[in-house]
Design a protein around this motif. Structure first.
Motif, PDB file in Angstrom:
ATOM      1  N   GLU A 236      58.525  -2.123 -57.520  1.00  0.00           N
ATOM      2  CA  GLU A 236      58.558  -0.904 -57.805  1.00  0.00           C
ATOM      3  C   GLU A 236      58.367   0.114 -56.735  1.00  0.00           C
ATOM      4  O   GLU A 236      59.121   1.407 -56.965  1.00  0.00           O
ATOM      5  CB  GLU A 236      57.468  -0.509 -59.081  1.00  0.00           C
ATOM      6  CG  GLU A 236      57.526   0.693 -59.648  1.00  0.00           C
ATOM      7  CD  GLU A 236      56.313   1.108 -60.672  1.00  0.00           C
ATOM      8  OE1 GLU A 236      56.144   1.985 -60.988  1.00  0.00           O
ATOM      9  OE2 GLU A 236      55.545   0.151 -60.987  1.00  0.00           O
TER      10      GLU A 236
ATOM     11  N   GLU B 120      61.461   1.166 -54.702  1.00  0.00           N
ATOM     12  CA  GLU B 120      62.536   2.016 -55.340  1.00  0.00           C
ATOM     13  C   GLU B 120      61.923   3.400 -55.332  1.00  0.00           C
ATOM     14  O   GLU B 120      62.796   4.491 -55.621  1.00  0.00           O
ATOM     15  CB  GLU B 120      62.674   1.621 -56.829  1.00  0.00           C
ATOM     16  CG  GLU B 120      63.185   0.245 -56.950  1.00  0.00           C
ATOM     17  CD  GLU B 120      63.380  -0.204 -58.343  1.00  0.00           C
ATOM     18  OE1 GLU B 120      62.987   0.420 -59.366  1.00  0.00           O
ATOM     19  OE2 GLU B 120      63.650  -1.296 -58.616  1.00  0.00           O
ATOM     20  N   LYS B 121      60.708   3.914 -54.909  1.00  0.00           N
ATOM     21  CA  LYS B 121      60.452   5.218 -54.985  1.00  0.00           C
ATOM     22  C   LYS B 121      61.093   5.966 -53.691  1.00  0.00           C
ATOM     23  O   LYS B 121      61.296   5.588 -52.754  1.00  0.00           O
ATOM     24  CB  LYS B 121      58.810   5.065 -54.566  1.00  0.00           C
ATOM     25  CG  LYS B 121      57.853   4.528 -55.488  1.00  0.00           C
ATOM     26  CD  LYS B 121      57.871   5.190 -56.929  1.00  0.00           C
ATOM     27  CE  LYS B 121      57.128   4.482 -57.954  1.00  0.00           C
ATOM     28  NZ  LYS B 121      57.143   4.964 -59.187  1.00  0.00           N
TER      29      LYS B 121
END
Length: 367
Positions: free
Chosen positions: A316, A319-320
């Motif tokens: 996660e 993907e920031k």
């Protein structure tokens, strides 16, 4: 093609992905086939474990690489799956050392995040876990311990007669920042490095002196009457430094854990009129998720977070929009190659000259 039979790399599961690339780099440099040594650390149903080394380590320089913060790895115990804690990872390192000892030429442990490094001093009747770990590895016959940006560099004093290298990733942060942003003005009127607390001041002084700019510091006021999640809660951050209006600022720390402290610092920096806020943190743990950081970014409190791949990076995180990962694989390969060939580590530990050269090229100054 023959492999150098004097070098061996043992990658724990926690660092396997990065270790494969490090092995490739070393093989390219030395025209070798493979340095990775195959091992297993099987567990019994009770949760107990052992190390089995499947290749020869006799007379080799062994480099054991482990990420003790990698909580993505699980093992089965009594029918259920448990996440591996730093304690579990450290015990596995000792198992490998125990399986190698007496056969290997030198045993070196590369532990990017120094185990229990936040428990680095006594303030009352409490355990001193990091020092105990270092003494234990020394007793087991480990010749060198390599870590990065230790929470308190004075931990090196625990092993005055043993090799312990505390490596700074400042060069990689500098290179990445100046590659990503071509409009940064490197002078005291436009750029400032900021320490989020008194403990990070040494890192900030190093950066600021090489960039030729000023620095600021936040002082953490804590409530010492209570303990929450192992620490005294922070009451407020007080700023010591010059005017931030219209300036680019870079906050430098060794880690981001929950993110609460760094968000409060960024909020105060923006309230003082800073133009942009960049965050350098060697280890991005993000142990409580990303909700607070996501909101802080949406609120414009910071522009970019830079952390290394020295610890496990949650999918996660990658993907920031606000996140940029810095690969340290080539640098670790250089460390292994230097130590294996008995070279000097001085320029690798704190690469001041290479940082100056990077800044000079960015500013168009002839070298």
């Amino acid at each position: 093609m023959e492999t150098d039979d004097k070098l061996g790399i043992i990658a724990m599961e926690s660092f396997a992905t990065q270790a494969k690339r490090i092995n490739q780099i070393l093989c390219e440099w030395n025209k070798a086939d493979n340095y990775l040594i195959d091992i297993e650390v099987p567990r019994f149903n009770s949760g107990e474990a052992k190390c089995v080394i499947k290749d020869s380590v006799r007379h080799k320089d062994i480099y054991i690489i482990s990420d003790v913060t990698n909580s993505s790895i699980k093992y089965k115990m009594d029918g259920d799956y448990n996440r591996m804690s730093p304690d579990d990872h450290y015990q596995d390192i000792k198992r490998v050392v125990g399986a190698c000892n007496g056969k290997a030429n030198r045993i070196n442990v590369i532990m990017p995040f120094l185990y229990e490094s936040r428990q680095h001093r006594k303030t009352c009747r409490e355990s001193l876990d990091c020092a105990m770990m270092l003494k234990e590895l020394e007793y087991m016959g480990v010749d060198n311990i390599i870590t990065f940006d230790a929470h308190d560099p004075r931990m090196q004093n625990v092993l005055p007669l043993q090799g312990i290298e505390n490596i700074s990733p400042a060069l990689q942060f500098t290179q990445q920042l100046l590659t990503e942003y071509e409009d940064i003005e490197i002078d005291p009127e436009h750029l400032m490095f900021i320490s989020p607390d008194e403990g990070a001041t040494e890192r900030v002084v190093f950066f600021a002196s090489l960039f030729g700019v000023n620095l600021g510091m936040f002082y953490k006021r804590r409530d010492y009457s209570q303990v929450v999640n192992g620490t005294n809660p922070i009451v407020a951050h007080d700023f010591c430094g010059g005017n931030l209006a219209g300036m680019d600022t870079i906050v430098v720390d060794d880690m981001i854990d929950s993110g609460g402290s760094i968000i409060d610092v960024c909020k105060q920096i923006k309230e003082r009129g800073a133009k942009r806020v960049f965050i350098f943190a060697t280890f991005g743990l993000f142990s409580t998720g990303f909700a607070k950081l996501d909101k802080a970014y949406e609120d414009g409190l910071f522009d970019r977070i830079f952390t290394t791949n020295l610890v496990y990076q949650k999918p996660e995180l990658l993907e920031k929009e606000y996140y940029l990962s810095i690969s340290m694989n080539r640098y670790i390969a250089a460390i292994i190659d230097t130590l294996h060939n008995y070279g000097s580590m001085e320029k690798i530990i704190k690469p001041a000259q290479r940082i100056r050269e990077t800044i000079a090229r960015y500013k168009g100054i002839p070298l």
